[in-house]
Design a protein around this motif. Structure first.
Motif, PDB file in Angstrom:
ATOM      1  N   ASN A   1       4.643   3.406   1.432  1.00 27.80           N
ATOM      2  CA  ASN A   1       4.007   3.849   0.314  1.00 27.80           C
ATOM      3  C   ASN A   1       5.533   4.753  -0.459  1.00 27.80           C
ATOM      4  OD1 ASN A   1       2.635   1.687  -0.008  1.00 27.80           O
ATOM      5  ND2 ASN A   1       0.529   2.410  -0.079  1.00 27.80           N
ATOM      6  N   TYR A   2       5.438   5.517   0.513  1.00 24.89           N
ATOM      7  CA  TYR A   2       6.249   6.819  -0.198  1.00 24.89           C
ATOM      8  C   TYR A   2       8.251   6.851   0.103  1.00 24.89           C
ATOM      9  CZ  TYR A   2       2.403  10.602  -0.024  1.00 24.89           C
ATOM     10  OH  TYR A   2       1.175  10.382  -0.244  1.00 24.89           O
ATOM     11  N   VAL A   3       8.373   6.059   0.459  1.00 24.10           N
ATOM     12  CA  VAL A   3       9.780   4.914   1.016  1.00 24.10           C
ATOM     13  C   VAL A   3      10.686   3.754   0.972  1.00 24.10           C
ATOM     14  CG1 VAL A   3       9.665   6.562   3.486  1.00 24.10           C
ATOM     15  CG2 VAL A   3       9.370   4.035   3.440  1.00 24.10           C
TER      16      VAL A   3
ATOM     17  N   LEU B   1      -9.235  -2.918 -11.462  1.00 22.51           N
ATOM     18  CA  LEU B   1      -8.120  -1.728 -11.974  1.00 22.51           C
ATOM     19  C   LEU B   1      -7.204  -1.714 -10.583  1.00 22.51           C
ATOM     20  CD1 LEU B   1      -8.266  -0.318 -14.443  1.00 22.51           C
ATOM     21  CD2 LEU B   1      -8.906   1.766 -12.871  1.00 22.51           C
ATOM     22  N   GLN B   2      -8.072  -1.587  -9.586  1.00 27.16           N
ATOM     23  CA  GLN B   2      -6.824  -1.588  -8.681  1.00 27.16           C
ATOM     24  C   GLN B   2      -5.999  -2.366  -8.280  1.00 27.16           C
ATOM     25  OE1 GLN B   2      -9.149  -0.761  -5.031  1.00 27.16           O
ATOM     26  NE2 GLN B   2      -9.799   1.181  -5.364  1.00 27.16           N
ATOM     27  N   ASN B   3      -6.415  -3.528  -8.269  1.00 27.71           N
ATOM     28  CA  ASN B   3      -5.661  -5.033  -8.335  1.00 27.71           C
ATOM     29  C   ASN B   3      -4.193  -5.185  -9.323  1.00 27.71           C
ATOM     30  OD1 ASN B   3      -6.700  -5.381  -5.550  1.00 27.71           O
ATOM     31  ND2 ASN B   3      -7.944  -6.278  -6.137  1.00 27.71           N
ATOM     32  N   ALA B   4      -4.933  -4.999 -11.181  1.00 28.74           N
ATOM     33  CA  ALA B   4      -4.209  -4.943 -11.870  1.00 28.74           C
ATOM     34  C   ALA B   4      -2.719  -4.126 -11.690  1.00 28.74           C
ATOM     35  CB  ALA B   4      -5.054  -4.426 -12.824  1.00 28.74           C
ATOM     36  N   TYR B   5      -2.979  -2.668 -11.471  1.00 27.20           N
ATOM     37  CA  TYR B   5      -1.896  -1.819 -11.188  1.00 27.20           C
ATOM     38  C   TYR B   5      -1.094  -1.438  -9.850  1.00 27.20           C
ATOM     39  CZ  TYR B   5      -3.139  -0.312 -15.445  1.00 27.20           C
ATOM     40  OH  TYR B   5      -3.927   0.445 -16.814  1.00 27.20           O
ATOM     41  N   ASP B   6      -1.272  -2.493  -8.994  1.00 27.83           N
ATOM     42  CA  ASP B   6      -0.945  -2.248  -7.890  1.00 27.83           C
ATOM     43  C   ASP B   6      -0.709  -4.104  -7.545  1.00 27.83           C
ATOM     44  OD1 ASP B   6      -0.070  -2.843  -4.546  1.00 27.83           O
ATOM     45  OD2 ASP B   6      -0.993  -2.400  -4.147  1.00 27.83           O
ATOM     46  N   ASN B   7      -0.212  -4.404  -8.731  1.00 27.99           N
ATOM     47  CA  ASN B   7      -0.628  -6.472  -7.968  1.00 27.99           C
ATOM     48  C   ASN B   7       0.826  -7.302  -7.560  1.00 27.99           C
ATOM     49  OD1 ASN B   7      -0.389  -8.933  -9.666  1.00 27.99           O
ATOM     50  ND2 ASN B   7      -2.497  -8.860  -9.698  1.00 27.99           N
TER      51      ASN B   7
ATOM     52  N   ALA C   1      -1.921   4.260  -7.568  1.00 31.23           N
ATOM     53  CA  ALA C   1      -2.199   3.036  -7.455  1.00 31.23           C
ATOM     54  C   ALA C   1      -1.482   1.653  -6.552  1.00 31.23           C
ATOM     55  CB  ALA C   1      -1.269   2.411  -8.960  1.00 31.23           C
ATOM     56  N   LEU C   2      -1.066   2.790  -6.411  1.00 32.29           N
ATOM     57  CA  LEU C   2       0.133   2.208  -5.181  1.00 32.29           C
ATOM     58  C   LEU C   2      -1.119   2.423  -3.196  1.00 32.29           C
ATOM     59  CD1 LEU C   2       3.870   2.947  -4.423  1.00 32.29           C
ATOM     60  CD2 LEU C   2       2.577   0.900  -4.783  1.00 32.29           C
ATOM     61  N   MET C   3      -1.923   3.493  -3.257  1.00 32.56           N
ATOM     62  CA  MET C   3      -2.754   4.031  -3.085  1.00 32.56           C
ATOM     63  C   MET C   3      -4.462   3.497  -3.025  1.00 32.56           C
ATOM     64  SD  MET C   3      -1.937   6.053   0.050  1.00 32.56           S
ATOM     65  CE  MET C   3      -0.058   7.174   0.342  1.00 32.56           C
ATOM     66  N   HIS C   4      -4.238   2.853  -4.081  1.00 37.30           N
ATOM     67  CA  HIS C   4      -5.631   2.580  -4.539  1.00 37.30           C
ATOM     68  C   HIS C   4      -6.645   3.640  -4.492  1.00 37.30           C
ATOM     69  CE1 HIS C   4      -4.928  -2.645  -3.803  1.00 37.30           C
ATOM     70  NE2 HIS C   4      -3.850  -1.214  -3.920  1.00 37.30           N
TER      71      HIS C   4
ATOM     72  N   TYR D   1      -7.641   7.726   0.717  1.00 32.68           N
ATOM     73  CA  TYR D   1      -7.668   6.530   0.933  1.00 32.68           C
ATOM     74  C   TYR D   1      -6.731   5.397   1.379  1.00 32.68           C
ATOM     75  CZ  TYR D   1      -9.959   8.116  -3.101  1.00 32.68           C
ATOM     76  OH  TYR D   1     -11.243   8.405  -3.698  1.00 32.68           O
ATOM     77  N   GLU D   2      -6.050   6.285   2.291  1.00 31.25           N
ATOM     78  CA  GLU D   2      -4.664   6.228   3.050  1.00 31.25           C
ATOM     79  C   GLU D   2      -5.857   4.728   4.424  1.00 31.25           C
ATOM     80  OE1 GLU D   2      -2.943   9.872   5.200  1.00 31.25           O
ATOM     81  OE2 GLU D   2      -2.509   9.864   3.245  1.00 31.25           O
ATOM     82  N   LYS D   3      -6.705   5.230   4.979  1.00 31.94           N
ATOM     83  CA  LYS D   3      -7.061   4.466   6.345  1.00 31.94           C
ATOM     84  C   LYS D   3      -7.916   2.898   5.512  1.00 31.94           C
ATOM     85  CE  LYS D   3     -11.591   6.341   5.266  1.00 31.94           C
ATOM     86  NZ  LYS D   3     -12.818   7.889   5.541  1.00 31.94           N
ATOM     87  N   TYR D   4      -7.683   3.448   4.384  1.00 34.11           N
ATOM     88  CA  TYR D   4      -7.914   1.563   3.766  1.00 34.11           C
ATOM     89  C   TYR D   4      -7.424   0.175   3.427  1.00 34.11           C
ATOM     90  CZ  TYR D   4     -12.632   4.563   3.156  1.00 34.11           C
ATOM     91  OH  TYR D   4     -13.836   4.892   3.228  1.00 34.11           O
ATOM     92  N   LEU D   5      -6.237   1.393   3.486  1.00 35.01           N
ATOM     93  CA  LEU D   5      -4.735   0.378   3.165  1.00 35.01           C
ATOM     94  C   LEU D   5      -4.178  -0.534   3.784  1.00 35.01           C
ATOM     95  CD1 LEU D   5      -2.234   2.800   2.567  1.00 35.01           C
ATOM     96  CD2 LEU D   5      -3.325   1.466   0.181  1.00 35.01           C
ATOM     97  N   GLU D   6      -4.593  -1.798   2.446  1.00 38.98           N
ATOM     98  CA  GLU D   6      -3.788  -2.906   3.654  1.00 38.98           C
ATOM     99  C   GLU D   6      -2.256  -3.209   4.474  1.00 38.98           C
ATOM    100  OE1 GLU D   6      -5.658  -6.164   1.875  1.00 38.98           O
ATOM    101  OE2 GLU D   6      -7.481  -5.586   1.733  1.00 38.98           O
ATOM    102  N   GLN D   7      -1.985  -3.602   5.102  1.00 43.39           N
ATOM    103  CA  GLN D   7      -0.891  -3.041   5.568  1.00 43.39           C
ATOM    104  C   GLN D   7       0.059  -4.257   5.433  1.00 43.39           C
ATOM    105  OE1 GLN D   7      -0.217  -2.311  10.054  1.00 43.39           O
ATOM    106  NE2 GLN D   7       1.975  -2.242  10.274  1.00 43.39           N
TER     107      GLN D   7
END
Length: 822
Positions: free
Chosen positions: A245-247, A540-546, A567-570, A704-710
């Protein structure tokens, strides 16, 4: 031990006279008031010279008209006698306090001083400010408006720093040699073609809030993060979903790093981080130093000290930490990452009245105070403040609130925009290592905001028409966009078309620090797009990282896309600040929607969540939501009168609550009667402070890093790479391109075809499902394509795992595909 003080502080008479002669010569020039002011302000503040002397200058209009003995106005210098531990949360340090008189010249005090210690990475410098005894025998302070280092905040003295050595030792000097010139004419602008190596305009931007973008919340932590990612890239190691998400970004834009306002128990100018304890007759004073702990989203600034960096964002409190971060970005593998600074120079918080001369301020506005940009000396100071700020090595600036730069014109009798000043901000020259550049410029400007109907009237083009090489925030990334609402994209269709056909100079996307905050403010009974999720938080999460929106923005839309790390990290996000006792309860009452939109019962139960408020008895999220809702209603009902609000909240523990509220049943079930019955104004203010600090903590992306979907992070990164390899997409659609929508009561679909202007055989096709129920997509009919001549370039997660019959396939909400010609 701190370096031993070898000499007493003294005024060097001959060198001071040279400085005075120079100032007199400037005043005598046949030039405009502004030109002369800009020359004079270069010398304001404290500048450590290579010969070991220090030049000092203060602008003191409040003293020019007062008659007082010169000995009652003095430079006070505080040099540490014991070593300062820059990472310590609290310590007591001994200082040598010395005072000398500077030379007054009209509204200025000047001096060249020997004996002051310069600060650097390893050593604390001398602290300084101007003091005077006023006609009422009161001790007053004039602070350096343009410091290089403010390790203990805006109410503390500034620190003398060896900036010349710092700049010489930075690790990205070759970057500036490649991208700047030494000449005074034809200075290149970042993002524009140059005769030497071109430093191109960014193709996308990542927006970061330093305080929440890493676990530690400092620039040092960001430096460590980017260095670690860079090492992985060089070695070929896999990145984690969070690292992805940072690159893939050409530029990083930091939310404001100016020193913010500070918490005031009372409305007084005393520092909470630099507190005098005792002094002896030998001039030794003991000072309690507290590491600044302000938590603010960055936009609450008193203006003073904006040339420096907010110490609360620095692990070490040293300016070197800023340069280390900038150098790390510039040296990042693959050509470097540009840095964009967010500048808040259009208004000042009310706290500025304690810190600035009244000449800086024109009067109150909805943020606090309007700044007096039209006074030449103020204009010159603000531009010099910006020059010192960008000389940290930034590549671009984002000007906050361009519509706020206004003035009353006596010639027209109207309030007019100060566009000349905005353009002057864009033309401040950066100089590092002898190499000069002009910076890439982004204006946030929603004029005629705040005029009624501004959302429909705003053109978002005024400044890019005056300065075509600049950018403006476009209508879909401005503050009031709420894609969590059902039918949002249909209602915004006129703005969407503007983006497609005239948006090449707009910042695009829909997730940023302002829009996500607005998402929290949507009424809970509004018509929400529940296709985005099953809970308010998911929506809200899926609205801004859709994925569907991102595919359209990155894979097809003109302009310059920007993403927001939270937003990217939810990760949750809101307007937070623990810097205000006067309005703290009001701000909290207006932000309670955050508890419904961003916080779930499961998140609230986490040990790291809302630790402070849990000590008050708010053990369950529903209790806090109920109390927050009651607080909001009571504040509105009683017009923010805290005494009356307290009375209402206390009565809500019984049957005597106001008609608009129910009895606080959730709090009654948890036996919080004692808390409600003891509630008073001080406890309510304490609640507000705890709320803000807990919200600041919960917004940290590291949780929230551990919850991210690859699959999602990989898709977003693939989109960024696609954008980089198709840079022609930035330009507006042409007459040969197509873009349209299909919209019914059940769904909204965007689709289109674009052709590379330089290569007619290079084509992109897009179809994306933005709202509503699943639907069949007869792509050949939509776009009149020969399907055999196309292939899938990218598909949103869930679509790309099985072969699709491109002639007819189903798209669900938030899905889409991007095709390229074979």
């Amino acid at each position: 031990m701190q370096t031993e003080i070898q000499n007493s502080i003294s005024l060097v008479e001959a060198e001071t006279q040279k400085l005075l002669d120079w100032a007199i010569a400037v005043e005598a020039l046949e030039a405009t008031y502004l030109d002369k002011a800009q020359a004079l302000v270069r010398k304001l503040g404290a500048h450590y010279r290579s010969d070991g002397l220090t030049e000092i200058g203060f602008w003191t209009p409040r003293l020019a008209a007062e008659v007082m003995h010169e000995r009652d106005i003095y430079l006070e210098v505080l040099t540490p006698l014991t070593k300062i531990d820059w990472t310590s949360s609290e310590q007591v340090v001994q200082f040598k306090c010395q005072r000398i008189n500077l030379q007054q010249q009209g509204e200025f005090f000047w001096g060249v001083v020997s004996g002051m210690t310069p600060g650097n990475r390893h050593q604390a410098g001398s602290f300084y400010w101007l003091r005077y005894i006023d006609l009422n025998e009161q001790l007053k302070t004039i602070r350096d408006v343009l410091p290089y280092s403010l390790p203990y905040g805006v109410f503390a003295p500034a620190e003398l720093y060896d900036m010349e050595s710092l700049q010489k030792e930075r690790q990205d000097l070759d970057y500036f040699r490649r991208t700047g010139i030494q000449e005074l004419e034809n200075i290149p602008r970042v993002g524009q073609p140059q005769n030497n190596e071109q430093l191109g305009e960014p193709r996308n931007i990542l927006q970061l809030h330093v305080g929440t973008a890493t676990e530690e919340g400092t620039l040092a932590a960001l430096t460590k993060l980017y260095r670690g990612i860079g090492e992985k890239i060089v070695s070929g190691a896999d990145l984690t979903p969070a690292e992805q998400n940072y690159v893939g970004y050409d530029a990083v834009q930091l939310l404001p790093t100016e020193p913010t306002i500070e918490y005031r128990d009372e409305y007084s100018p005393e520092s909470e981080f630099f507190s005098f304890l005792e002094a002896d007759e030998e001039g030794t004073v003991k000072v309690e130093l507290t590491k600044p702990s302000t938590q603010d989203w960055g936009y609450d600034v008193p203006i003073i000290g904006s040339s420096a960096t907010n110490p609360a964002l620095m692990e070490t409190l040293r300016p070197d930490e800023v340069i280390d971060f900038v150098s790390t970005l510039h040296n990042f593998p693959g050509g470097g990452i540009q840095l964009i600074l967010d500048l808040v120079y259009g208004h000042a918080d009310n706290q500025s009245e304690l810190l600035l001369s009244r000449q800086f301020l024109k009067g109150p506005n909805m943020y606090g105070q309007d700044l007096n940009h039209q006074l030449p000396i103020i204009r010159g100071i603000l531009l010099e403040m910006q020059r010192r700020k960008i000389n940290t090595g930034a590549d671009g600036i984002r000007v906050d609130g361009g519509q706020d730069f206004r003035f009353f014109s006596p010639l027209t009798g109207k309030i007019e925009q100060d566009d000349a000043y905005l353009l002057a901000m864009s033309n401040v020259v950066q100089e590092i290592g002898g190499y000069r550049r002009l910076l890439f410029t982004i204006f946030e400007d929603g004029r005629p905001w705040p005029e009624e109907g501004w959302e429909e009237k705003s053109r978002y083009r005024e400044l890019i028409e005056l300065m075509p090489e600049s950018y403006q925030w476009g209508p879909l990334i401005f503050a009031h966009n709420t894609p969590a609402l059902k039918g949002f994209w249909e209602r915004k269709w006129s703005r969407v078309k503007e983006v497609m056909y005239q948006g090449e100079s707009w910042i695009t996307g829909c997730g940023n620090h302002d829009t996500v905050r607005r998402g929290n403010q949507i009424p809970l009974d509004a018509t929400i797009d529940w296709n985005l999720g099953q809970t308010h938080s998911e929506v809200l999460q899926n609205a801004y990282d859709n994925p569907a929106v991102s595919l359209w923005v990155y894979g097809f839309s003109p302009g310059l896309p920007m993403d927001f790390i939270n937003a990217l990290m939810h990760a949750p996000w809101m307007f937070f600040r623990n810097t205000d006792e006067r309005y703290g309860v009001k701000v909290v009452s207006e932000e309670v929607g955050f508890l419904h939109w961003s916080i779930t019962p499961e998140l609230y139960k986490e040990p790291f969540a809302f630790k402070r408020l849990k000590t008050l008895g708010f053990k369950q999220l529903q209790q806090l939501q109920e109390f927050g809702t009651a607080l909001n209603a009571a504040m509105v009902k009683q017009d923010f009168n805290l005494y009356e609000v307290v009375e209402i909240l206390r009565s809500c523990a019984s049957t005597h609550c106001i008609r608009e509220l129910n009895v606080l049943k959730e709090l009654m079930r948890s036996n919080m009667l004692r808390y409600l019955n003891r509630l008073d104004e001080d406890r309510l203010k304490s609640f507000a402070l705890m709320f803000m600090e807990d919200c600041f903590d919960i917004c940290n992306v590291s949780y929230y890093e551990k919850y991210l979907e690859q699959a999602q992070t990989e898709f977003n990164l693939a989109l960024r790479k696609f954008r980089h390899s198709h840079s022609w997409l930035r330009k507006n659609l042409t007459t040969t391109d197509r873009f349209n929508k299909i919209s019914t009561d059940e769904y909204t679909i965007f689709y289109g075809i674009r052709t590379n202007p330089q290569d007619p055989e290079d084509k992109i096709a897009m179809v994306t499902h933005l709202s509503g129920e699943a639907t069949e997509i007869p792509l050949g009919d939509f776009l009149q394509l020969d399907i055999e001549k196309w292939e899938i370039a990218l598909a949103t997660p869930g679509l790309g795992f099985h072969p699709l019959d491109l002639r007819n396939f189903q798209l669900q909400h938030s899905q889409g595909i991007l095709l390229r010609s074979k």
